[in-house]
Design an enzyme around this catalytic site. Sequence first.
Site, PDB file in Angstrom:
ATOM      1  N   PHE A  22       0.848  -1.190   0.000  1.00 50.94           N
ATOM      2  CA  PHE A  22       0.000   0.000   0.000  1.00 50.94           C
ATOM      3  C   PHE A  22       0.890   1.250   0.000  1.00 50.94           C
ATOM      4  O   PHE A  22       1.903   1.286   0.700  1.00 50.94           O
ATOM      5  CB  PHE A  22      -0.923  -0.020   1.226  1.00 50.94           C
ATOM      6  N   ASP A  75       1.383  -5.822   7.035  1.00 52.73           N
ATOM      7  CA  ASP A  75       0.205  -4.961   6.994  1.00 52.73           C
ATOM      8  C   ASP A  75      -1.009  -5.875   6.814  1.00 52.73           C
ATOM      9  O   ASP A  75      -1.159  -6.538   5.778  1.00 52.73           O
ATOM     10  CB  ASP A  75       0.325  -3.967   5.833  1.00 52.73           C
ATOM     11  N   TYR A  80     -11.224   0.009  10.275  1.00 54.63           N
ATOM     12  CA  TYR A  80     -12.434   0.555   9.633  1.00 54.63           C
ATOM     13  C   TYR A  80     -12.876  -0.243   8.418  1.00 54.63           C
ATOM     14  O   TYR A  80     -13.882   0.083   7.806  1.00 54.63           O
ATOM     15  CB  TYR A  80     -12.254   2.040   9.268  1.00 54.63           C
ATOM     16  N   LYS A  81     -12.123  -1.293   8.075  1.00 52.54           N
ATOM     17  CA  LYS A  81     -12.491  -2.102   6.904  1.00 52.54           C
ATOM     18  C   LYS A  81     -13.384  -3.251   7.371  1.00 52.54           C
ATOM     19  O   LYS A  81     -14.538  -3.040   7.727  1.00 52.54           O
ATOM     20  CB  LYS A  81     -11.234  -2.579   6.203  1.00 52.54           C
ATOM     21  N   ARG A 131     -12.715  -2.841  -7.614  1.00 52.24           N
ATOM     22  CA  ARG A 131     -12.648  -3.763  -6.473  1.00 52.24           C
ATOM     23  C   ARG A 131     -14.061  -4.061  -5.986  1.00 52.24           C
ATOM     24  O   ARG A 131     -14.863  -3.153  -5.764  1.00 52.24           O
ATOM     25  CB  ARG A 131     -11.859  -3.149  -5.323  1.00 52.24           C
TER      26      ARG A 131
HETATM   27  C1  LIG Z   1      -3.296  -1.941   3.147  1.00 50.60           C
HETATM   28  C2  LIG Z   1      -3.462  -0.597   3.774  1.00 50.60           C
HETATM   29  N1  LIG Z   1      -2.506  -0.139   4.584  1.00 50.60           N
HETATM   30  C3  LIG Z   1      -2.592   1.078   5.152  1.00 50.60           C
HETATM   31  C4  LIG Z   1      -3.671   1.896   4.907  1.00 50.60           C
HETATM   32  C5  LIG Z   1      -3.686   3.285   5.462  1.00 50.60           C
HETATM   33  O1  LIG Z   1      -4.145   3.379   6.711  1.00 50.60           O
HETATM   34  P1  LIG Z   1      -4.303   4.782   7.457  1.00 50.60           P
HETATM   35  O2  LIG Z   1      -4.696   5.801   6.422  1.00 50.60           O
HETATM   36  O3  LIG Z   1      -5.428   4.539   8.399  1.00 50.60           O
HETATM   37  O4  LIG Z   1      -3.016   5.109   8.072  1.00 50.60           O
HETATM   38  C6  LIG Z   1      -4.706   1.452   4.090  1.00 50.60           C
HETATM   39  C7  LIG Z   1      -5.875   2.307   3.837  1.00 50.60           C
HETATM   40  O5  LIG Z   1      -6.768   2.022   3.099  1.00 50.60           O
HETATM   41  C8  LIG Z   1      -4.584   0.171   3.497  1.00 50.60           C
HETATM   42  O6  LIG Z   1      -5.532  -0.300   2.665  1.00 50.60           O
END
Ligand SMILES: Cc1ncc(COP(=O)(O)O)c(C=O)c1O
Length: 413
Positions: free
Chosen positions: A122, A199, A224-225, A373
């Site tokens: 990400f 992650d 939140y997912k 998605r």
């Molecule tokens: C795989 C992954 N890692 C990290 C994040 C980012 O998280 P945050 O913005 O809450 O720091 C996301 C956000 O969608 C994500 O999908």
Amino acid sequence: MRDTAELDAADPLAAYRDRFVGAETPLVYFDGNSLGRLPHATRERLRAAVDTEWGVDLIRGWSRWIDLAREAGDVLATGVLGVAPGEVVLGDSTSVNLYKLAAAALDARPGRRTVLVEADNFPTDLYVLQGLAAATGRTLRVVDVDIDAGVRADAVADALDDDVALVCASHVSYRSGARADLRAITARAHDAGALTLWDLSHSAGSVPTPLADAGADLAVGCTYKYLNAGPGAPAFLYVRADLQAELRQPIWGWFGQREQFAMGGTYDPVDGIERFCVGTPPVLGGYAALEGARITAEAGIAAIAAKGAELTAYAIDLADGWLAEHGVRVATPRDPARRGAHVTLHHPAAWQVTQAAIAAGVVPDYRTPDRLRIGLAPLYTRFADVAEGFGRLREILASRGYERFPATPGRVT
Ligand SMILES: Cc1ncc(COP(=O)(O)O)c(C=O)c1O
């Protein structure tokens, strides 16, 4: 095509749908992998927290709130992530937690100058590690990955050597939904003397996370997912118990301090997972994360993952049977053990198709360069929803109705 009424009737998790606000409406929601639905229990909890705890108790509420990060962490540990109480804590964002743990890992491997990351991790993970490498004079070594197949253990193994301090990868890829072999990658990293930082944002609450089996070192993830804790809810972090004493995270805040309220002048981190905390926890988001984790724990990750595998298999069948003739290609791995709970579809006009779908009451999301998605959160998605949503996508594609929408991606959340 299979009979969705039969599939839904046989679903052991079917009753969970009623526990989410709005699940009964005609909206076909395919974005629970980005922002999960609101549980009724959470709405009630937040109402009580606002009306009674904040509204009446005021500062006296802190006697309850002070342990919330740890309480939610323990539910996440035992009910969601399959690790021990005391190995997970709630707080900060995934990005900030990644920074804290990556920095702590680099400090624990002072002789090693390289951080290994997968190219399709990400973006925030890549940026955090780029910044950390720049600040600490480390080199970021990027492992090439196929954006649909995801990161492979042998590619990581080829890139490892005795200069690598840390390997950072996503368990389930945000873009394609490909699930990495967490055990194999962790084993290879350990063979080379490196630590691992996973992650889990797209796997926590959708598939088992074999951290304990693998002896994985560190992990972070969003709530939140699939954990349904709401927009901007705090993230979690995991540190294997036997590593905690040797690691020091770089943001020395008072919520990580031994005898915090002694108000001492010198930082001395507490023993245990709380040493990875920083400042005052977000209480409302913390309650939402606690309730979300509880529902997931109650349903059980094994049942959730089994339904996720069936929902995604059904979606792949529909994509092949209904959408392929209109230029759609399934980008997600076809082996259910190699994917999470979202299915990614490739189409050259994916951005326009996404906008047309939203206008037609079906909410997927778009990811670059040309992917839709389809998130199939197992707790509240029915097989009938999959059929309905794919039916509407078929109409949009067959009629080329998407061509009315702007071709250029706008702001994406
Ligand atoms: C795989 C992954 N890692 C990290 C994040 C980012 O998280 P945050 O913005 O809450 O720091 C996301 C956000 O969608 C994500 O999908």
